[in-house]
Design a protein around this motif. Structure first.
Motif, mmCIF file in Angstrom:
data_model
loop_
_atom_site.group_PDB
_atom_site.id
_atom_site.type_symbol
_atom_site.label_atom_id
_atom_site.label_comp_id
_atom_site.label_asym_id
_atom_site.label_seq_id
_atom_site.Cartn_x
_atom_site.Cartn_y
_atom_site.Cartn_z
ATOM 1 N N PHE A 118 68.761 83.267 39.667
ATOM 2 C CA PHE A 118 69.421 84.297 38.874
ATOM 3 C C PHE A 118 69.473 85.623 39.624
ATOM 4 N N ILE A 119 68.345 85.990 40.226
ATOM 5 C CA ILE A 119 68.273 87.263 40.941
ATOM 6 C C ILE A 119 69.284 87.303 42.080
ATOM 7 N N GLU A 120 69.353 86.211 42.839
ATOM 8 C CA GLU A 120 70.290 86.158 43.955
ATOM 9 C C GLU A 120 71.736 86.197 43.478
ATOM 10 N N ARG A 121 72.004 85.490 42.395
ATOM 11 C CA ARG A 121 73.369 85.462 41.874
ATOM 12 C C ARG A 121 73.783 86.835 41.347
ATOM 13 N N LEU A 122 72.907 87.494 40.625
ATOM 14 C CA LEU A 122 73.208 88.824 40.114
ATOM 15 C C LEU A 122 73.455 89.802 41.256
ATOM 16 N N ALA A 123 72.648 89.698 42.294
ATOM 17 C CA ALA A 123 72.817 90.584 43.448
ATOM 18 C C ALA A 123 74.155 90.336 44.132
ATOM 19 N N SER A 124 74.538 89.065 44.278
ATOM 20 C CA SER A 124 75.794 88.750 44.957
ATOM 21 C C SER A 124 76.996 89.219 44.154
ATOM 22 N N ASP A 125 76.865 89.296 42.833
ATOM 23 C CA ASP A 125 77.958 89.755 41.976
ATOM 24 C C ASP A 125 77.885 91.251 41.694
ATOM 25 N N GLY A 126 76.871 91.907 42.225
ATOM 26 C CA GLY A 126 76.748 93.347 42.009
ATOM 27 C C GLY A 126 76.366 93.711 40.591
ATOM 28 N N MET A 127 75.639 92.814 39.915
ATOM 29 C CA MET A 127 75.234 93.063 38.540
ATOM 30 C C MET A 127 73.879 93.779 38.508
ATOM 31 N N PRO A 128 73.690 94.716 37.577
ATOM 32 C CA PRO A 128 72.467 95.539 37.553
ATOM 33 C C PRO A 128 71.260 94.811 36.967
ATOM 34 N N LEU A 129 70.305 94.460 37.806
ATOM 35 C CA LEU A 129 69.072 93.821 37.370
ATOM 36 C C LEU A 129 68.036 94.887 37.019
ATOM 37 N N ALA A 130 67.525 94.829 35.787
ATOM 38 C CA ALA A 130 66.500 95.789 35.369
ATOM 39 C C ALA A 130 65.111 95.326 35.782
ATOM 40 N N GLY A 131 64.846 94.029 35.660
ATOM 41 C CA GLY A 131 63.530 93.527 36.006
ATOM 42 C C GLY A 131 63.354 92.097 35.538
ATOM 43 N N VAL A 132 62.152 91.584 35.756
ATOM 44 C CA VAL A 132 61.820 90.196 35.433
ATOM 45 C C VAL A 132 60.639 90.185 34.467
ATOM 46 N N VAL A 133 60.770 89.369 33.418
ATOM 47 C CA VAL A 133 59.669 89.148 32.480
ATOM 48 C C VAL A 133 59.099 87.754 32.739
ATOM 49 N N VAL A 134 57.811 87.685 33.038
ATOM 50 C CA VAL A 134 57.134 86.396 33.214
ATOM 51 C C VAL A 134 56.315 86.136 31.960
ATOM 52 N N ASN A 135 56.789 85.186 31.183
ATOM 53 C CA ASN A 135 56.200 84.886 29.878
ATOM 54 C C ASN A 135 55.074 83.869 29.975
ATOM 55 N N ARG A 136 54.237 83.877 28.947
ATOM 56 C CA ARG A 136 53.234 82.822 28.737
ATOM 57 C C ARG A 136 52.296 82.648 29.926
ATOM 58 N N ALA A 137 51.883 83.743 30.486
ATOM 59 C CA ALA A 137 50.944 83.686 31.606
ATOM 60 C C ALA A 137 49.518 83.639 31.080
ATOM 61 N N GLN A 138 48.734 82.724 31.608
ATOM 62 C CA GLN A 138 47.309 82.683 31.270
ATOM 63 C C GLN A 138 46.617 83.752 32.095
ATOM 64 N N VAL A 139 45.982 84.682 31.421
ATOM 65 C CA VAL A 139 45.364 85.822 32.098
ATOM 66 C C VAL A 139 43.857 85.773 31.896
ATOM 67 N N LEU A 140 43.119 85.944 32.961
ATOM 68 C CA LEU A 140 41.654 85.948 32.911
ATOM 69 C C LEU A 140 41.166 87.378 33.056
ATOM 70 N N GLY A 141 40.378 87.841 32.088
ATOM 71 C CA GLY A 141 39.860 89.202 32.133
ATOM 72 C C GLY A 141 38.888 89.393 33.289
ATOM 73 N N ALA A 142 38.759 90.625 33.713
ATOM 74 C CA ALA A 142 37.909 90.938 34.871
ATOM 75 C C ALA A 142 36.453 90.550 34.633
ATOM 76 N N HIS A 149 60.198 88.766 46.337
ATOM 77 C CA HIS A 149 61.179 89.705 45.783
ATOM 78 C C HIS A 149 60.573 91.107 45.699
ATOM 79 N N PRO A 150 60.250 91.686 46.845
ATOM 80 C CA PRO A 150 59.661 93.028 46.826
ATOM 81 C C PRO A 150 60.631 94.045 46.240
ATOM 82 N N GLY A 151 60.086 94.959 45.470
ATOM 83 C CA GLY A 151 60.920 96.008 44.891
ATOM 84 C C GLY A 151 61.507 95.669 43.536
ATOM 85 N N ILE A 152 61.388 94.424 43.107
ATOM 86 C CA ILE A 152 61.895 94.033 41.794
ATOM 87 C C ILE A 152 60.764 94.130 40.780
#
Length: 384
Positions: free
Chosen positions: A277-301, A354-357
């Motif tokens: 998706f990111i590559e396709r949006l970039a090739s079409d010049g579409m404005p990407l705001a960011g990426v949401v990664v859902n349902r991540a298992q997170v371990l507290g510090a 994908h640095p910078g995204i």
């Protein structure tokens, strides 16, 4: 190896920006894209935006989450929204057939519209023709944005939930595919009898589409040729309008007022789709705001890592059956910790690629989201 620097995705800044009028959520199936779109819409509304959320996914999860028994082609207000900041929330689901009917009714005389709507070929095409859903998604988004611009509705933000998988970006190709279809040899041959008339026109028509007509006749019946000819003759003057509106909506998607949000899960296949998706949006010049990664298992510090939890479980089990429950709970924690480590690795590799995204990681929820309160919790996680 240099350390990967996290680039945050400020979701609250996105939905608070009055210059942003359209947010398009896209992603593969099963990553929580519909829930993300609904949670974004609810959070934006409760922060003061006047929002309409449009889903193109035929599933009913959005309606259920918003407390509605059903969604249809008409925007409906959502109850239970905190409107103290002046916001509001309407929701709707794309009805492909009804949207096509609305286009016909809006751009043809009443008599001509009735002729088209009753045509068997039109009825088949408007319900199942390849690409119709994507084109009608463009039509509906364009309609909503026009209603906003003309002051017919007081919305100031449209959030679009797209179909799953790579077809989520098929609507970007809708104007090009429509233009190719309308300008192609087949459609010109279909138009020939209506434009030429008489036996000469019929000969051109029959010679040019003989093979195709045999296939379509099997699908649509013996009246296919007449139905198609009648349909093309009735809609000839509308084709240019179809293409023009699709191209206008395509241009809207590329303007600064639009933002794309790619939704993924911390799994290899979902992340691969997100990269597409990111590559396709970039090739079409579409404005990407960011990426949401859902349902991540997170371990507290301060939580036990998988190794220490497993050692503790082994020790308890060796001491006797009196600690079996605690050992079983530790085994569950081991699985969760290992999943958290794997998810962290997947997300880290994605960020490195994908640095910078900007990336927003949303922790997995204890229960499925099925109501406004659940959406509100997801929205809070998005804005955290």
């Amino acid at each position: 190896m240099s350390k990967v620097t996290d680039t945050p995705f400020d979701v609250d800044a996105l939905i608070a920006d009055p210059e942003i009028r359209v947010v398009v959520c896209c992603g593969s199936g099963g990553v929580g894209k519909t829930t993300t779109a609904a949670a974004l819409a609810l959070r934006a509304a409760e922060e003061g935006r006047r929002v309409v959320v449009l889903t193109i996914d035929p599933a009913l999860r959005l309606a259920q989450s918003l407390g509605l028994t059903a969604l249809d082609n008409t925007p409906r207000p959502v109850a239970g929204v905190d409107t103290s900041k002046g916001g509001s929330l309407d929701a709707m689901m794309l009805d492909m057939k009804r949207t096509f009917d609305e286009v016909v009714e809006a751009h043809a005389t009443p008599d001509k519209a009735a002729q088209i709507l009753q045509n068997p070929f039109y009825q088949a095409m408007s319900s199942s023709f390849a690409g119709t859903q994507e084109y009608m998604a463009m039509e509906k988004l364009g309609q909503l944005r026009t209603q906003m611009a003309d002051g017919e509705r007081d919305w100031d933000l449209v959030i679009v939930d797209t179909p799953p998988s790579r077809s989520a970006l098929d609507f970007l190709d809708a104007p090009k595919r429509l233009g190719s279809f309308l300008d192609g040899r087949f459609i010109r041959l279909l138009m020939a009898p209506a434009r030429a008339g008489g036996r000469a026109g019929l000969k051109i028509f029959s010679a040019g589409v003989n093979v195709a007509s045999m296939v379509m006749t099997k699908l649509l019946g013996g009246q296919m040729l007449q139905d198609v000819q009648t349909f093309v003759a009735a809609t000839d003057t509308m084709f240019g309008g179809f293409r023009e509106r699709a191209e206008q909506t395509y241009a809207l998607l590329g303007r600064p007022e639009t933002a794309f949000v790619v939704v993924a899960a911390p799994e290899r296949d979902a992340v691969r789709e997100a990269s597409y998706f990111i590559e396709r949006l970039a090739s079409d010049g579409m404005p990407l705001a960011g990426v949401v990664v859902n349902r991540a298992q997170v371990l507290g510090a301060k939580q036990l890592g998988a190794g220490r939890a497993e050692e503790a479980a082994d020790r308890l089990e060796s001491e006797g059956s009196g600690h079996s429950l605690a050992a079983a709970l530790l085994r569950i924690h081991v699985d969760l910790a290992e999943t958290a480590t794997r998810h962290r690795g997947v997300i880290g590799r994605f960020r490195a690629s994908h640095p910078g995204i900007g990336v927003k990681v949303v922790p997995t929820q204890a229960v499925d989201v099925h109501d406004i309160d659940g959406l509100r919790e997801i929205g809070a996680a998005l804005g955290a």
